[in-house]
Enzyme design. Sequence first.
Site, PDB file in Angstrom:
ATOM      1  N   ILE A 158      11.428 -13.243  -2.895  1.00  0.00           N
ATOM      2  CA  ILE A 158      11.516 -14.687  -3.140  1.00  0.00           C
ATOM      3  C   ILE A 158      11.319 -14.979  -4.622  1.00  0.00           C
ATOM      4  O   ILE A 158      11.684 -16.030  -5.106  1.00  0.00           O
ATOM      5  CB  ILE A 158      10.529 -15.541  -2.310  1.00  0.00           C
ATOM      6  CG1 ILE A 158       9.110 -15.097  -2.536  1.00  0.00           C
ATOM      7  CG2 ILE A 158      10.899 -15.618  -0.868  1.00  0.00           C
ATOM      8  CD1 ILE A 158       8.122 -16.227  -2.315  1.00  0.00           C
ATOM      9  N   ASP A 159      10.705 -14.038  -5.346  1.00  0.00           N
ATOM     10  CA  ASP A 159      10.515 -14.262  -6.785  1.00  0.00           C
ATOM     11  C   ASP A 159      11.830 -14.117  -7.558  1.00  0.00           C
ATOM     12  O   ASP A 159      11.904 -14.499  -8.720  1.00  0.00           O
ATOM     13  CB  ASP A 159       9.496 -13.256  -7.345  1.00  0.00           C
ATOM     14  CG  ASP A 159       8.085 -13.507  -6.834  1.00  0.00           C
ATOM     15  OD1 ASP A 159       7.904 -14.490  -6.098  1.00  0.00           O
ATOM     16  OD2 ASP A 159       7.187 -12.718  -7.168  1.00  0.00           O
ATOM     17  N   GLY A 218       0.819  -1.217   0.000  1.00  0.00           N
ATOM     18  CA  GLY A 218       0.000   0.000   0.000  1.00  0.00           C
ATOM     19  C   GLY A 218       0.843   1.253   0.000  1.00  0.00           C
ATOM     20  O   GLY A 218       1.913   1.284   0.612  1.00  0.00           O
ATOM     21  N   TYR A 232       1.849 -19.433   0.872  1.00  0.00           N
ATOM     22  CA  TYR A 232       2.722 -18.757   1.846  1.00  0.00           C
ATOM     23  C   TYR A 232       3.670 -19.718   2.562  1.00  0.00           C
ATOM     24  O   TYR A 232       4.629 -19.268   3.194  1.00  0.00           O
ATOM     25  CB  TYR A 232       1.867 -18.016   2.876  1.00  0.00           C
ATOM     26  CG  TYR A 232       0.972 -16.988   2.226  1.00  0.00           C
ATOM     27  CD1 TYR A 232       1.515 -15.836   1.656  1.00  0.00           C
ATOM     28  CD2 TYR A 232      -0.401 -17.182   2.143  1.00  0.00           C
ATOM     29  CE1 TYR A 232       0.704 -14.904   1.034  1.00  0.00           C
ATOM     30  CE2 TYR A 232      -1.214 -16.248   1.525  1.00  0.00           C
ATOM     31  CZ  TYR A 232      -0.658 -15.110   0.963  1.00  0.00           C
ATOM     32  OH  TYR A 232      -1.453 -14.188   0.338  1.00  0.00           O
ATOM     33  N   ALA A 233       3.391 -21.023   2.459  1.00  0.00           N
ATOM     34  CA  ALA A 233       4.226 -21.982   3.194  1.00  0.00           C
ATOM     35  C   ALA A 233       5.666 -21.980   2.704  1.00  0.00           C
ATOM     36  O   ALA A 233       6.571 -22.421   3.420  1.00  0.00           O
ATOM     37  CB  ALA A 233       3.636 -23.385   3.082  1.00  0.00           C
ATOM     38  N   ILE A 234       5.914 -21.466   1.519  1.00  0.00           N
ATOM     39  CA  ILE A 234       7.313 -21.500   1.043  1.00  0.00           C
ATOM     40  C   ILE A 234       8.086 -20.240   1.436  1.00  0.00           C
ATOM     41  O   ILE A 234       9.304 -20.239   1.416  1.00  0.00           O
ATOM     42  CB  ILE A 234       7.421 -21.715  -0.488  1.00  0.00           C
ATOM     43  CG1 ILE A 234       6.910 -20.507  -1.284  1.00  0.00           C
ATOM     44  CG2 ILE A 234       6.719 -22.983  -0.915  1.00  0.00           C
ATOM     45  CD1 ILE A 234       7.384 -20.526  -2.733  1.00  0.00           C
TER      46      ILE A 234
HETATM   47  N1  LIG Z   1       5.769   2.760  -7.552  1.00  0.00           N
HETATM   48  C1  LIG Z   1       5.873   2.930  -6.239  1.00  0.00           C
HETATM   49  N2  LIG Z   1       6.163   4.148  -5.725  1.00  0.00           N
HETATM   50  C2  LIG Z   1       6.242   4.332  -4.402  1.00  0.00           C
HETATM   51  N3  LIG Z   1       6.066   3.360  -3.494  1.00  0.00           N
HETATM   52  C3  LIG Z   1       5.799   2.136  -3.929  1.00  0.00           C
HETATM   53  C4  LIG Z   1       5.699   1.837  -5.333  1.00  0.00           C
HETATM   54  N4  LIG Z   1       5.426   0.532  -5.472  1.00  0.00           N
HETATM   55  C5  LIG Z   1       5.350   0.029  -4.207  1.00  0.00           C
HETATM   56  N5  LIG Z   1       5.572   0.981  -3.298  1.00  0.00           N
HETATM   57  C6  LIG Z   1       5.544   0.803  -1.849  1.00  0.00           C
HETATM   58  O1  LIG Z   1       6.498  -0.154  -1.419  1.00  0.00           O
HETATM   59  C7  LIG Z   1       5.931  -1.052  -0.471  1.00  0.00           C
HETATM   60  C8  LIG Z   1       6.194  -2.469  -0.868  1.00  0.00           C
HETATM   61  O2  LIG Z   1       5.819  -2.697  -2.226  1.00  0.00           O
HETATM   62  P1  LIG Z   1       5.215  -4.071  -2.695  1.00  0.00           P
HETATM   63  O3  LIG Z   1       5.081  -4.017  -4.167  1.00  0.00           O
HETATM   64  O4  LIG Z   1       3.996  -4.371  -1.914  1.00  0.00           O
HETATM   65  O5  LIG Z   1       6.257  -5.173  -2.242  1.00  0.00           O
HETATM   66  P2  LIG Z   1       7.759  -5.451  -2.654  1.00  0.00           P
HETATM   67  O6  LIG Z   1       8.598  -4.376  -2.056  1.00  0.00           O
HETATM   68  O7  LIG Z   1       8.018  -6.759  -2.036  1.00  0.00           O
HETATM   69  O8  LIG Z   1       7.810  -5.491  -4.147  1.00  0.00           O
HETATM   70  C9  LIG Z   1       4.461  -0.716  -0.393  1.00  0.00           C
HETATM   71  O9  LIG Z   1       4.206  -0.081   0.843  1.00  0.00           O
HETATM   72  C10 LIG Z   1       4.206   0.219  -1.514  1.00  0.00           C
HETATM   73  O10 LIG Z   1       3.339   1.257  -1.216  1.00  0.00           O
HETATM   74  O1  LIG Z   2       1.640 -11.297  -0.047  1.00  0.00           O
HETATM   75  P1  LIG Z   2       0.548 -11.224  -1.045  1.00  0.00           P
HETATM   76  O2  LIG Z   2      -0.009  -9.840  -1.104  1.00  0.00           O
HETATM   77  O3  LIG Z   2      -0.486 -12.263  -0.865  1.00  0.00           O
HETATM   78  O4  LIG Z   2       1.196 -11.456  -2.455  1.00  0.00           O
HETATM   79  C1  LIG Z   2       1.730 -12.651  -2.881  1.00  0.00           C
HETATM   80  C2  LIG Z   2       2.900 -12.348  -3.782  1.00  0.00           C
HETATM   81  O5  LIG Z   2       4.005 -12.024  -3.015  1.00  0.00           O
HETATM   82  C3  LIG Z   2       5.170 -12.693  -3.499  1.00  0.00           C
HETATM   83  O6  LIG Z   2       5.426 -13.758  -2.617  1.00  0.00           O
HETATM   84  C4  LIG Z   2       6.355 -11.805  -3.518  1.00  0.00           C
HETATM   85  O7  LIG Z   2       6.062 -10.567  -4.062  1.00  0.00           O
HETATM   86  P2  LIG Z   2       6.835  -9.276  -3.569  1.00  0.00           P
HETATM   87  O8  LIG Z   2       8.292  -9.549  -3.777  1.00  0.00           O
HETATM   88  O9  LIG Z   2       6.325  -8.187  -4.446  1.00  0.00           O
HETATM   89  O10 LIG Z   2       6.550  -9.067  -2.152  1.00  0.00           O
HETATM   90  C5  LIG Z   2       4.747 -13.224  -4.857  1.00  0.00           C
HETATM   91  O11 LIG Z   2       5.427 -14.399  -5.236  1.00  0.00           O
HETATM   92  C6  LIG Z   2       3.287 -13.466  -4.655  1.00  0.00           C
HETATM   93  O12 LIG Z   2       2.587 -13.392  -5.855  1.00  0.00           O
END
Ligand SMILES: Nc1ncnc2c1ncn2[C@@H]1O[C@H](COP(=O)(O)OP(=O)(O)O)[C@@H](O)[C@H]1O
Ligand SMILES: O=P(O)(O)OC[C@H]1O[C@](O)(COP(=O)(O)O)[C@@H](O)[C@@H]1O
Length: 465
Positions: free
Chosen positions: A210-211, A156, A366-368
Amino acid sequence: MTLHLDDLRVRHLGECHYDSPFSEMLAAKKTSPHYVAEGDRVLLEDTVSMLAEHGLPPDRLPSFEAAGPRRKIYFDPAHVTAGIVTAGGLCPGLNDVIRGLVQELTVHYEVKRILGFRNGFRGMTAERCNDTIELTPDRVRDIHNAGGTILGSSRGAQDADEMVDSLVLRGINVLFVIGGDGGMRAATRLAAAIRARGLDIAVIGVPKTIDNDLPYTDQSFGFQSAFAQAANFISSVSVEAAASPDGIGIVKLMGRHSGFIACYASLARNAADIVLIPEVPFVLEGPDGLLARVERHVRAKGFVVIVAAEGAGQDLLEQRGLLEDATDASGNAKLGDIGALLRESITAHLTEVGLAPTIRYIDPSYAIRSVTANAYDSVYCLRLAHAAVHAAMAGRTETAVVRWRRRFVHVPMPLIISHRNQVDPDGDLWMSVLEATGQLVQPRTCDPLDIDLGGRGVCRSTAVR
Ligand SMILES: Nc1ncnc2c1ncn2[C@@H]1O[C@H](COP(=O)(O)OP(=O)(O)O)[C@@H](O)[C@H]1O
Ligand SMILES: O=P(O)(O)OC[C@H]1O[C@](O)(COP(=O)(O)O)[C@@H](O)[C@@H]1O
Ligand SMILES: [Mg+2]
């Protein structure tokens, strides 16, 4: 994308005037096969042909700044307050990184105050302005024994200016962001807002995913622990499928846009017949389609094992109207359920051709990713944490610390979010998957004599892959 040396230069807050606690230890150190001296750089590319293509002298070749301690540092440790935030989905090793940061900051640099923001960037908003935990060596001593993050995490959007206010309010001058592509985007925006206000705050990223979808980093921390766990589910489904008449084993694994977990987990067990990833489209119907292939496997050896990354075959779901056009709070695409489509279409097809499939479907979800880091990842997390602290104390900012071709280096944050790391269908990883599964060749059907002799298991050798 062709990168030049200047694209790879990281930002500094300013000149380093303070002696670092490592000054003496570093005085005599030179580059060796096992160490990169602080003034040396690490090449971006590692093949003769790629380097030759540049036609440049060695000191102009695209290269990264080496990570590690410096003899001189930018911040006076006595005046540092550090902040730590974990953002996005969970990943094995988050607690290891937090622990490593706190230990390095306190033990060597003698930083007195470290605050952890609760629940990701959400903890940095005005609304949650007291959402911090005081982090001390005592507080973090045992946290690596648990998965997840003691700080919590979230998705968010948050307002960058509000987050800067939050840093200023607490006197934080060094912020560590442990996050994925989204987290690194947020950190980049935060750093830009800090710069716009002329503030002296370093923002250092520790890429987490993890991706394994972030570029300019060898496999990200926690990835190995996650795919090792995923591999266990492939074993379970293989055992189940092999023991069932016309057994169909399906495992759906995380991997939104990148199929690394599916590939590595499959290679770890070498039990999958078919691996489906987002990077390689496939069709269901027709002689070369997935359904015909599944049928051939079942007729040939009695069962089939399919490993699908969750992002595979999204085009097929879209064609069938099974994709909602939606995103999560961070703007990540919400995916359709490829596992359900496989289960249903395979059941329908095999029933139609006179087989009686037994479907064994596991979605470990989520288990992984909620597991603790394995020993390998723990070491990796600790070393990343050390590198992150050294980078911050030396005044680097908008910089991520990564391991690249086995060396720890600094990468400008904008590069980390410049594109997505994906499995290259022309690369050697996918080639290994094709070799291991035999997806390159059609499964051979059993000799009729074998079948007459009752041996469903007769053809269960590599010969029918
Ligand atoms: N384009 C963006 N600009 C600013 N903040 C972002 C953007 N994308 C994601 N964020 C913020 O970074 C946090 C993590 O992003 P998210 O996509 O959920 O996970 P991850 O960092 O694992 O990819 C979130 O709080 C989100 O609001
Ligand atoms: O935690 P959520 O919102 O259920 O999302 C699940 C997604 O998070 C992941 O585990 C990792 O994604 P992020 O690296 O963006 O956090 C993906 O493999 C999966 O699709
Ligand atoms: Mg992400």
